[in-house]
Design a protein around this motif. Structure first.
Motif, short mmCIF file in Angstrom:
data_model
loop_
_atom_site.label_atom_id
_atom_site.label_comp_id
_atom_site.label_asym_id
_atom_site.label_seq_id
_atom_site.Cartn_x
_atom_site.Cartn_y
_atom_site.Cartn_z
N GLY A 91 46.80 40.14 49.48
CA GLY A 91 46.13 41.43 49.64
C GLY A 91 45.40 41.45 50.96
O GLY A 91 45.21 40.41 51.58
N GLY A 92 45.02 42.63 51.40
CA GLY A 92 44.39 42.75 52.70
C GLY A 92 45.40 43.20 53.74
O GLY A 92 46.54 43.53 53.42
N THR A 93 44.98 43.23 54.98
CA THR A 93 45.86 43.72 56.04
C THR A 93 46.15 42.68 57.10
O THR A 93 47.12 42.81 57.84
CB THR A 93 45.23 44.95 56.73
N ALA A 94 45.33 41.64 57.21
CA ALA A 94 45.54 40.64 58.25
C ALA A 94 46.47 39.54 57.74
O ALA A 94 46.39 39.14 56.57
CB ALA A 94 44.21 40.03 58.67
N PRO A 95 47.38 39.05 58.60
CA PRO A 95 48.24 37.93 58.19
C PRO A 95 47.42 36.75 57.69
O PRO A 95 46.29 36.53 58.14
CB PRO A 95 48.99 37.59 59.47
N VAL A 96 48.00 36.01 56.77
CA VAL A 96 47.32 34.87 56.17
C VAL A 96 47.98 33.59 56.66
O VAL A 96 49.21 33.49 56.68
CB VAL A 96 47.42 34.93 54.63
N ARG A 97 47.17 32.62 57.07
CA ARG A 97 47.75 31.33 57.45
C ARG A 97 47.87 30.46 56.22
O ARG A 97 46.90 30.23 55.51
CB ARG A 97 46.88 30.63 58.49
N TRP A 98 49.08 29.98 55.97
CA TRP A 98 49.31 29.12 54.81
C TRP A 98 50.45 28.16 55.14
O TRP A 98 51.50 28.58 55.63
CB TRP A 98 49.67 29.97 53.59
N ARG B 92 39.32 64.20 42.59
CA ARG B 92 39.05 65.43 41.83
C ARG B 92 39.70 65.34 40.45
O ARG B 92 39.20 65.88 39.48
CB ARG B 92 39.55 66.65 42.58
N SER B 93 40.83 64.67 40.37
CA SER B 93 41.46 64.44 39.08
C SER B 93 42.06 63.04 39.09
O SER B 93 42.37 62.49 40.15
CB SER B 93 42.56 65.49 38.83
N TRP B 94 42.18 62.50 37.90
CA TRP B 94 42.67 61.13 37.76
C TRP B 94 43.85 61.09 36.80
O TRP B 94 43.83 61.76 35.77
CB TRP B 94 41.57 60.20 37.22
N ASP B 95 44.83 60.31 37.11
CA ASP B 95 45.97 60.11 36.23
C ASP B 95 45.88 58.72 35.62
O ASP B 95 45.79 57.72 36.33
CB ASP B 95 47.28 60.25 37.02
N GLY B 96 45.91 58.66 34.29
CA GLY B 96 45.83 57.37 33.65
C GLY B 96 45.26 57.46 32.26
O GLY B 96 45.09 58.57 31.74
N PRO B 97 44.95 56.35 31.61
CA PRO B 97 45.04 55.03 32.22
C PRO B 97 46.47 54.49 32.32
O PRO B 97 47.29 54.76 31.46
CB PRO B 97 44.22 54.16 31.26
N ARG B 98 46.70 53.77 33.39
CA ARG B 98 47.93 53.00 33.53
C ARG B 98 47.59 51.55 33.21
O ARG B 98 46.41 51.18 33.21
CB ARG B 98 48.49 53.15 34.96
N ARG B 99 48.61 50.77 32.99
CA ARG B 99 48.37 49.39 32.55
C ARG B 99 48.94 48.38 33.53
O ARG B 99 50.06 48.51 33.99
CB ARG B 99 49.02 49.15 31.20
N PHE B 100 48.13 47.38 33.84
CA PHE B 100 48.64 46.25 34.61
C PHE B 100 49.52 45.39 33.72
O PHE B 100 49.34 45.38 32.50
CB PHE B 100 47.48 45.34 35.08
N PRO B 101 50.42 44.60 34.32
CA PRO B 101 51.07 43.55 33.54
C PRO B 101 50.03 42.49 33.15
O PRO B 101 49.02 42.34 33.82
CB PRO B 101 52.12 42.99 34.51
N GLY B 102 50.28 41.77 32.08
CA GLY B 102 49.34 40.74 31.65
C GLY B 102 48.27 41.33 30.75
O GLY B 102 48.26 42.53 30.46
N LEU B 103 47.35 40.48 30.34
CA LEU B 103 46.29 40.91 29.44
C LEU B 103 44.96 41.16 30.15
O LEU B 103 44.20 42.05 29.81
CB LEU B 103 46.06 39.85 28.35
N HIS B 104 44.65 40.32 31.13
CA HIS B 104 43.36 40.41 31.80
C HIS B 104 43.54 40.47 33.32
O HIS B 104 42.76 39.89 34.06
CB HIS B 104 42.48 39.21 31.45
N SER B 105 44.60 41.09 33.77
CA SER B 105 44.90 41.10 35.20
C SER B 105 43.84 41.86 35.98
O SER B 105 43.13 42.70 35.42
CB SER B 105 46.26 41.74 35.44
N SER B 106 43.74 41.55 37.25
CA SER B 106 42.80 42.28 38.10
C SER B 106 43.36 42.39 39.51
O SER B 106 44.15 41.54 39.94
CB SER B 106 41.44 41.57 38.14
N ILE B 107 42.95 43.43 40.19
CA ILE B 107 43.46 43.68 41.53
C ILE B 107 42.85 42.68 42.51
O ILE B 107 41.63 42.48 42.52
CB ILE B 107 43.14 45.13 41.96
N HIS B 108 43.71 42.06 43.30
CA HIS B 108 43.22 41.19 44.37
C HIS B 108 42.73 42.02 45.55
O HIS B 108 41.70 41.73 46.14
CB HIS B 108 44.34 40.29 44.87
N GLY B 109 43.52 43.00 45.93
CA GLY B 109 43.12 43.81 47.07
C GLY B 109 44.20 44.77 47.46
O GLY B 109 45.33 44.71 46.97
N SER B 110 43.83 45.69 48.34
CA SER B 110 44.80 46.67 48.81
C SER B 110 45.46 46.17 50.07
O SER B 110 44.92 45.33 50.79
CB SER B 110 44.11 48.01 49.06
#
Lengths: 162, 427
Positions: B339-346, B278-296
């Motif tokens: 990002g994501g909710t499931a554990p990652v194998r690495w 219904r309402s938005w707060d922002g804009p807020r800024r990511f660190p970096g110049l062209h950053s993008s969200i990987h996931g929630s």
């Protein structure tokens, strides 16, 4: 009134189209799914949509089939049956030797929307505007999804090589 | 080095051997089957409509395209699920698993006909399904006890739960909803289900918070409705001063709109809503110049920082959606998109997808290459493919689902000692 004879004539025209374009349709489905068998299932599903609508189609039937495949996935239960009882489900499509499995493995890790953008841009050679029309989204979405997909593919392929 | 664009063109255009005539025959057979099924579906729908008026019940969500016209839209609970008890799931096929932190949820497609088989070492009740039931059943595993929550609506192969674990939506095999024009919805962790008519057909994503269902579409924008209602309202993205579009993320009950400009692929602005758009707060800024969200994640967002000249500058986590903390990740994991909710194998370990910290180091197996990992109640779970000897010969599972398909199934493995040893929990 529809007779069985007229139905047969209509379906014959459809069959001719399918015979001529099937390899390309399967390639497109393979790009969407990243998998030969799922691709054949997806094409079959799309053809089951096309055949009864053939006589009413006014535009390019291949564009119609592509759009159906982009917006539709293989039905849940066909997928399940393939998991279990594939001795009853023949394999209709298999990639020939030399298939770049590494790349397809990376493709399979992309979200389906990004795979669709990749398929339309790099297999069908559609422009960003044409891709947006097929997907029913904005050109901005095509750009952003394409950019993300390529970045992710590069990362995945570099990981694989290292 | 071949440019990726050229490699893609060559790979995607690689020839396919197609058994065209057989595929065509199968498609015609499918059309006839659909016509016959539609005729049956119309009759069943008419009967169901009468029953709906008489009993006040609605149909459960199903594969509409295959079962006929739509049912009435008023969401009404399905019949009450069986009372929970100290039971064990009947033989079946593990469709999916998910977690709410303290409990594991398993969607199981029960066998209509189970066949006993010889399993690998450690097997306790190996079986294969010769035939399946029509729909899945939802089970919950918590503190060493199974509880049957009830049947899932037709076509539903898994469940996505809200952060509080109560509200949830049903998803199909592909974790998507493209074939559904109605949304299976639960408000009691999967015991009972209602149907929610979607506001548009071109749904791209569905999110559920503790109070609302939020739908994004390819063309028609975003929508939200309170859980339990089909009173959809349009959710306007925050205003931006340049051409582009927003991508929506949901973190708990908060909405995050990331802006993607038309002129440059990535932008570093984002907005946050605490009141379902219904309402938005922002804009807020990511660190970096062209950053993008990987996931929630379950409680925050992970982003990939990209600096000038597209140089990567690490991954960051934010839980307050205002400040960002750079993750201290080992080499190799720096570029792995968390990002994501499931554990990652690495690197032979399982890591937390929210911050990359090591959850456990894997001992002997299992290989969950096609399966998935789930953490719940301090235990680690893995869904794996295992082969069984059903006809006197052992056939390894491969991607080629040939005759071996009837001799392997999915097993739910559990580790109670920090991933050192694993044993079948359900097979």
């Amino acid at each position: 009134m529809t007779t069985s004879a007229s139905l047969g004539v209509r379906e014959a025209g459809c069959d001719a189209f399918v015979r001529a374009r099937l390899p390309q349709l399967v390639k497109f489905a393979r790009a969407l799914t990243g998998d030969d068998h799922a691709a054949a299932d997806l094409v079959q599903d799309a053809l089951e949509q096309l055949i009864p609508r053939w006589s009413r189609l006014s535009g390019d039937p291949e564009a119609y089939v592509r759009r159906v495949m982009v917006h539709r996935r293989v039905s849940v239960w066909r997928k399940v049956r393939r998991e279990r009882l594939t001795d009853r489900l023949p394999e209709y499509a298999v990639s020939t030797p030399g298939h770049d499995e590494e790349l397809f493995a990376a493709l399979r890790q992309l979200p389906r929307g990004q795979r669709a953008v990749i398929a339309l841009r790099y297999l069908e050679d559609l422009t960003e505007v044409e891709t947006a029309k097929v997907l029913g989204c904005s050109v901005g979405t095509v750009k952003s999804q394409s950019s993300r997909a390529m970045a992710r593919l590069r990362t995945l392929l570099e990981e694989e090589e290292s | 080095v071949i440019p990726l664009e050229d490699r893609l063109r060559e790979a995607l255009d690689h020839p396919v051997d197609v058994r065209g005539e057989e595929l065509l025959v199968a498609a015609h057979r499918g059309v006839r089957r659909r016509r016959a099924r539609r005729a049956v579906g119309v009759s069943l729908a008419a009967m169901a409509a009468v029953a709906t008026v008489a009993a006040g019940l609605t149909l459960t969500a199903g594969d509409r395209a295959r079962t006929g016209p739509a049912a009435p839209s008023t969401p009404t609970p399905t019949p009450t699920a069986p009372e929970p008890g100290p039971v064990e799931p009947s033989p079946g096929y593990v469709m999916s698993t998910t977690s709410t932190g303290d409990a594991l949820y398993m969607a199981l497609l029960p066998c209509a006909e189970a066949v006993a088989a010889d399993g690998p070492p450690g097997s306790s009740r190996p079986h294969i399904c010769a035939d399946d039931e029509a729909s899945s059943v939802l089970w919950r595993y918590r503190s060493g006890t199974w509880e049957e929550l009830g049947p899932l609506p037709g076509g539903v192969a898994g469940i996505v739960l809200s952060a509080d674990g109560r509200s949830g939506i049903g998803v199909d095999w592909w974790q998507g909803l493209w074939e559904l024009d109605r949304l299976p919805l639960t408000r009691d962790s999967g015991r009972t289900w209602t149907e929610l008519e979607l506001p548009a057909r071109d749904v791209s994503e569905v999110f559920v918070t503790s109070t609302d269902v939020i739908v994004t579409t390819w063309r028609d924008g975003w929508f939200a409705a309170p859980i339990g209602s089909d009173d959809w309202r349009a959710v306007d993205p925050p205003a931006a001063d340049s051409a582009g579009e927003h991508v929506l993320f949901v973190v708990g009950d908060r909405l995050v709109a990331e802006f993607l400009g038309d002129q440059i692929a990535f932008d570093n602005r984002y907005w946050v809503s605490e009141d379902t758009g219904r309402s938005w707060d922002g804009p807020r800024r990511f660190p970096g110049l062209h950053s993008s969200i990987h996931g929630s994640t379950t409680s925050g967002l992970v982003l990939q920082c990209v600096a000038a000249y597209h140089v990567p500058c690490g991954q960051y986590l934010s839980t307050d959606l205002l400040t960002w903390q750079e993750l201290d990740l080992p080499d190799g994991l720096q570029d792995y998109p968390l990002g994501g909710t499931a554990p990652v194998r690495w690197d032979n370990r399982l890591v937390d997808p929210s911050d990359g910290h090591t959850l456990c180091r894997l001992g002997a197996g299992p290989d969950a290459g096609w399966g998935n990992w789930t953490a719940a109640g301090g235990e680690m779970f893995a869904t794996v493919f295992r082969s069984y000897t059903a006809d006197g010969r052992l056939i390894e599972p491969t991607r080629r689902r040939g005759t071996e398909a009837s001799t392997f199934t999915r097993t739910l493995m559990v580790s109670r000692d920090g991933c050192s040893t694993w044993e079948p929990l359900f097979e």
